[in-house]
Design a protein around this motif. Sequence first.
Motif, PDB file in Angstrom:
ATOM      1  N   PRO A   1     -13.929  48.483 -19.923  1.00  0.00           N
ATOM      2  CA  PRO A   1     -14.995  47.529 -20.252  1.00  0.00           C
ATOM      3  C   PRO A   1     -14.461  46.191 -20.773  1.00  0.00           C
ATOM      4  CG  PRO A   1     -14.868  49.259 -21.909  1.00  0.00           C
ATOM      5  CD  PRO A   1     -13.944  49.647 -20.827  1.00  0.00           C
ATOM      6  N   TRP A   2     -13.168  46.065 -20.945  1.00  0.00           N
ATOM      7  CA  TRP A   2     -12.529  44.826 -21.385  1.00  0.00           C
ATOM      8  C   TRP A   2     -13.154  44.275 -22.660  1.00  0.00           C
ATOM      9  CZ3 TRP A   2      -8.013  44.455 -19.275  1.00  0.00           C
ATOM     10  CH2 TRP A   2      -7.801  44.857 -17.961  1.00  0.00           C
ATOM     11  N   LEU A   3     -13.803  43.130 -22.578  1.00  0.00           N
ATOM     12  CA  LEU A   3     -14.323  42.456 -23.773  1.00  0.00           C
ATOM     13  C   LEU A   3     -15.508  43.179 -24.400  1.00  0.00           C
ATOM     14  CD1 LEU A   3     -14.134  38.833 -22.365  1.00  0.00           C
ATOM     15  CD2 LEU A   3     -12.652  39.794 -24.125  1.00  0.00           C
ATOM     16  N   GLY A   4     -16.057  44.146 -23.719  1.00  0.00           N
ATOM     17  CA  GLY A   4     -17.202  44.878 -24.256  1.00  0.00           C
ATOM     18  C   GLY A   4     -16.824  46.064 -25.111  1.00  0.00           C
ATOM     19  N   ASP A   5     -15.537  46.344 -25.278  1.00  0.00           N
ATOM     20  CA  ASP A   5     -15.084  47.492 -26.040  1.00  0.00           C
ATOM     21  C   ASP A   5     -14.128  47.026 -27.131  1.00  0.00           C
ATOM     22  OD1 ASP A   5     -12.835  49.825 -26.312  1.00  0.00           O
ATOM     23  OD2 ASP A   5     -14.827  50.689 -25.982  1.00  0.00           O
ATOM     24  N   GLU A   6     -14.297  47.558 -28.337  1.00  0.00           N
ATOM     25  CA  GLU A   6     -13.471  47.103 -29.460  1.00  0.00           C
ATOM     26  C   GLU A   6     -11.993  47.424 -29.284  1.00  0.00           C
ATOM     27  OE1 GLU A   6     -13.854  49.523 -33.151  1.00  0.00           O
ATOM     28  OE2 GLU A   6     -15.527  50.471 -32.078  1.00  0.00           O
ATOM     29  N   HIS A   7     -11.677  48.454 -28.496  1.00  0.00           N
ATOM     30  CA  HIS A   7     -10.273  48.820 -28.287  1.00  0.00           C
ATOM     31  C   HIS A   7      -9.610  47.953 -27.212  1.00  0.00           C
ATOM     32  CE1 HIS A   7     -10.912  52.245 -30.879  1.00  0.00           C
ATOM     33  NE2 HIS A   7     -11.920  52.661 -30.128  1.00  0.00           N
ATOM     34  N   TRP A   8     -10.418  47.382 -26.317  1.00  0.00           N
ATOM     35  CA  TRP A   8      -9.877  46.574 -25.228  1.00  0.00           C
ATOM     36  C   TRP A   8     -10.048  45.076 -25.470  1.00  0.00           C
ATOM     37  CZ3 TRP A   8      -6.919  47.930 -21.179  1.00  0.00           C
ATOM     38  CH2 TRP A   8      -6.834  49.289 -20.865  1.00  0.00           C
ATOM     39  N   ALA A   9     -10.793  44.704 -26.485  1.00  0.00           N
ATOM     40  CA  ALA A   9     -11.110  43.287 -26.689  1.00  0.00           C
ATOM     41  C   ALA A   9      -9.868  42.446 -26.984  1.00  0.00           C
ATOM     42  CB  ALA A   9     -12.133  43.145 -27.821  1.00  0.00           C
ATOM     43  N   LYS A  10      -9.039  42.891 -27.945  1.00  0.00           N
ATOM     44  CA  LYS A  10      -7.833  42.111 -28.284  1.00  0.00           C
ATOM     45  C   LYS A  10      -6.809  42.121 -27.148  1.00  0.00           C
ATOM     46  CE  LYS A  10      -7.289  43.934 -32.456  1.00  0.00           C
ATOM     47  NZ  LYS A  10      -8.642  44.422 -32.793  1.00  0.00           N
ATOM     48  N   PRO A  11      -6.548  43.264 -26.479  1.00  0.00           N
ATOM     49  CA  PRO A  11      -5.668  43.203 -25.307  1.00  0.00           C
ATOM     50  C   PRO A  11      -6.194  42.259 -24.230  1.00  0.00           C
ATOM     51  CG  PRO A  11      -5.886  45.470 -26.040  1.00  0.00           C
ATOM     52  CD  PRO A  11      -6.857  44.652 -26.852  1.00  0.00           C
ATOM     53  N   SER A  12      -7.513  42.186 -24.067  1.00  0.00           N
ATOM     54  CA  SER A  12      -8.082  41.250 -23.097  1.00  0.00           C
ATOM     55  C   SER A  12      -7.778  39.813 -23.491  1.00  0.00           C
ATOM     56  CB  SER A  12      -9.601  41.451 -23.005  1.00  0.00           C
ATOM     57  OG  SER A  12      -9.926  42.758 -22.616  1.00  0.00           O
ATOM     58  N   LEU A  13      -7.878  39.534 -24.775  1.00  0.00           N
ATOM     59  CA  LEU A  13      -7.593  38.188 -25.266  1.00  0.00           C
ATOM     60  C   LEU A  13      -6.117  37.844 -25.085  1.00  0.00           C
ATOM     61  CD1 LEU A  13      -9.562  36.140 -26.575  1.00  0.00           C
ATOM     62  CD2 LEU A  13      -8.530  36.708 -28.763  1.00  0.00           C
TER      63      LEU A  13
ATOM     64  N   THR B   1     -17.433  35.263 -28.252  1.00  0.00           N
ATOM     65  CA  THR B   1     -18.366  36.049 -29.060  1.00  0.00           C
ATOM     66  C   THR B   1     -19.471  35.212 -29.691  1.00  0.00           C
ATOM     67  OG1 THR B   1     -17.071  35.781 -31.104  1.00  0.00           O
ATOM     68  CG2 THR B   1     -16.450  37.586 -29.640  1.00  0.00           C
ATOM     69  N   ASN B   2     -19.482  33.917 -29.380  1.00  0.00           N
ATOM     70  CA  ASN B   2     -20.453  33.007 -29.994  1.00  0.00           C
ATOM     71  C   ASN B   2     -20.341  33.006 -31.518  1.00  0.00           C
ATOM     72  OD1 ASN B   2     -22.467  31.047 -29.831  1.00  0.00           O
ATOM     73  ND2 ASN B   2     -24.126  32.555 -29.978  1.00  0.00           N
ATOM     74  N   GLY B   3     -19.109  33.224 -31.984  1.00  0.00           N
ATOM     75  CA  GLY B   3     -18.854  33.171 -33.412  1.00  0.00           C
ATOM     76  C   GLY B   3     -19.136  34.449 -34.177  1.00  0.00           C
ATOM     77  N   THR B   4     -19.501  35.518 -33.484  1.00  0.00           N
ATOM     78  CA  THR B   4     -19.848  36.761 -34.178  1.00  0.00           C
ATOM     79  C   THR B   4     -18.648  37.677 -34.407  1.00  0.00           C
ATOM     80  OG1 THR B   4     -20.364  37.913 -32.107  1.00  0.00           O
ATOM     81  CG2 THR B   4     -22.156  36.680 -33.175  1.00  0.00           C
ATOM     82  N   GLY B   5     -17.603  37.548 -33.596  1.00  0.00           N
ATOM     83  CA  GLY B   5     -16.446  38.437 -33.711  1.00  0.00           C
ATOM     84  C   GLY B   5     -16.658  39.791 -33.088  1.00  0.00           C
ATOM     85  N   ALA B   6     -17.757  39.978 -32.353  1.00  0.00           N
ATOM     86  CA  ALA B   6     -18.048  41.258 -31.705  1.00  0.00           C
ATOM     87  C   ALA B   6     -17.036  41.498 -30.572  1.00  0.00           C
ATOM     88  CB  ALA B   6     -19.475  41.241 -31.169  1.00  0.00           C
ATOM     89  N   PRO B   7     -16.883  42.763 -30.161  1.00  0.00           N
ATOM     90  CA  PRO B   7     -17.583  43.971 -30.628  1.00  0.00           C
ATOM     91  C   PRO B   7     -16.929  44.579 -31.876  1.00  0.00           C
ATOM     92  CG  PRO B   7     -16.170  44.506 -28.766  1.00  0.00           C
ATOM     93  CD  PRO B   7     -16.051  43.021 -28.976  1.00  0.00           C
ATOM     94  N   ALA B   8     -17.770  44.976 -32.800  1.00  0.00           N
ATOM     95  CA  ALA B   8     -17.368  45.676 -34.031  1.00  0.00           C
ATOM     96  C   ALA B   8     -16.308  44.914 -34.803  1.00  0.00           C
ATOM     97  CB  ALA B   8     -16.882  47.089 -33.693  1.00  0.00           C
ATOM     98  N   GLY B   9     -16.370  43.593 -34.786  1.00  0.00           N
ATOM     99  CA  GLY B   9     -15.428  42.779 -35.544  1.00  0.00           C
ATOM    100  C   GLY B   9     -14.024  42.728 -34.978  1.00  0.00           C
ATOM    101  N   SER B  10     -13.835  43.248 -33.746  1.00  0.00           N
ATOM    102  CA  SER B  10     -12.485  43.297 -33.176  1.00  0.00           C
ATOM    103  C   SER B  10     -11.960  41.919 -32.797  1.00  0.00           C
ATOM    104  CB  SER B  10     -12.471  44.209 -31.937  1.00  0.00           C
ATOM    105  OG  SER B  10     -13.402  43.747 -30.969  1.00  0.00           O
ATOM    106  N   LEU B  11     -12.844  40.934 -32.652  1.00  0.00           N
ATOM    107  CA  LEU B  11     -12.429  39.571 -32.326  1.00  0.00           C
ATOM    108  C   LEU B  11     -12.757  38.596 -33.465  1.00  0.00           C
ATOM    109  CD1 LEU B  11     -13.351  39.245 -28.524  1.00  0.00           C
ATOM    110  CD2 LEU B  11     -11.137  39.755 -29.571  1.00  0.00           C
ATOM    111  N   MET B  12     -12.888  39.124 -34.668  1.00  0.00           N
ATOM    112  CA  MET B  12     -13.083  38.263 -35.834  1.00  0.00           C
ATOM    113  C   MET B  12     -11.709  37.795 -36.314  1.00  0.00           C
ATOM    114  SD  MET B  12     -14.828  36.612 -38.002  1.00  0.00           S
ATOM    115  CE  MET B  12     -16.496  37.202 -37.713  1.00  0.00           C
ATOM    116  N   PHE B  13     -11.336  36.587 -35.930  1.00  0.00           N
ATOM    117  CA  PHE B  13     -10.034  36.057 -36.309  1.00  0.00           C
ATOM    118  C   PHE B  13     -10.150  35.247 -37.603  1.00  0.00           C
ATOM    119  CE2 PHE B  13      -9.164  37.420 -32.128  1.00  0.00           C
ATOM    120  CZ  PHE B  13      -7.787  37.534 -32.000  1.00  0.00           C
ATOM    121  N   TYR B  14      -8.996  35.015 -38.209  1.00  0.00           N
ATOM    122  CA  TYR B  14      -8.949  34.417 -39.543  1.00  0.00           C
ATOM    123  C   TYR B  14      -9.664  33.071 -39.590  1.00  0.00           C
ATOM    124  CZ  TYR B  14      -7.010  33.441 -44.164  1.00  0.00           C
ATOM    125  OH  TYR B  14      -6.865  33.176 -45.508  1.00  0.00           O
TER     126      TYR B  14
END
Length: 318
Positions: free
Chosen positions: A168-180, A255-268
Amino acid sequence: MAANENPVTAPTLNAIPKIKSKSSYKRKLTLYGVLFALPWMLGILIFSAYPLVMSIYYSFTSYSILDAGQWVGIGNYKELMSDNTFRISIYNTLYYTLISVPLNIAVGVALALLLNTKIRGQGIYRTLFFIPSLVPAVATTIIWMWLLNPQFGLVNYWLEKIGISGPPWLGDEHWAKPSLILMSLWGVGQAIVIYLAGLQDIPQDYYDAADVDGASTARKLRHITLPLMTPVIFFNLIMGVIGTMQNFVLPYTLTNGTGAPAGSLMFYVMYLYQNAFLYLKMGYASAMAWILFLIVLVLTILIFVSQKRWVHYQGKES
């Protein structure tokens, strides 16, 4: 004796006004230089030095733009230590940095070695690899959102063609950062240009001597090319760490600033931005900014200390 004094005293007396005129001329040049540099100096003082000093002060206050703020001492820093989102943002940022930077260096060096090969159309290939780095970050994000779409994205489409079920790439918290991290390779073209410059700076004499000794291509790569490329790798390592620690545009756009999914893309820097401009907690955000500065400073110092062991400069003993 009087006849001998005139040639000595006359030039000396005539030189006095010349020295004064030169001194006056230098003062005028200095004055003009200061006047021309004054707008730049004022810009630095007003837009850089003053905000820098004030951010230190605000990091010890509850300043929120709408009011003058109150002194809270190290209260902001204490609150950050117990902030779960703050810890998540540090983890995400360090995770991205520790994987993305080495991967970009490895891919960049490998592609630079290939693009340094003398083949027909070399300039065209170099241009093709460099062009993606010119695409604005927001446009790059939109392109990759389509490519990595789990339903109709091209990446999963071609994976299905070879019998692989795409994630699911960007739609899954485990794949979101590897996608980035995968998306970050899109802009490796800028680093390739620097690596190419480093490769072309290696003297051909080293390779000629290695050919005389019968060294293979792999040995020349290991004992000549890579060691003499380490100063360039060192530079890109420093710049890469500083850049990735400030990663903002890609995750914010995705993520439109939300850091979703599950905060996996919430960067500093995203969380810093939220506190500063969404929650108007400028004091809190200032404290975050200085913590980020210290983290980057420590990482940079560690890299500088380590470079004595692995960076080799031409003309110096390692």
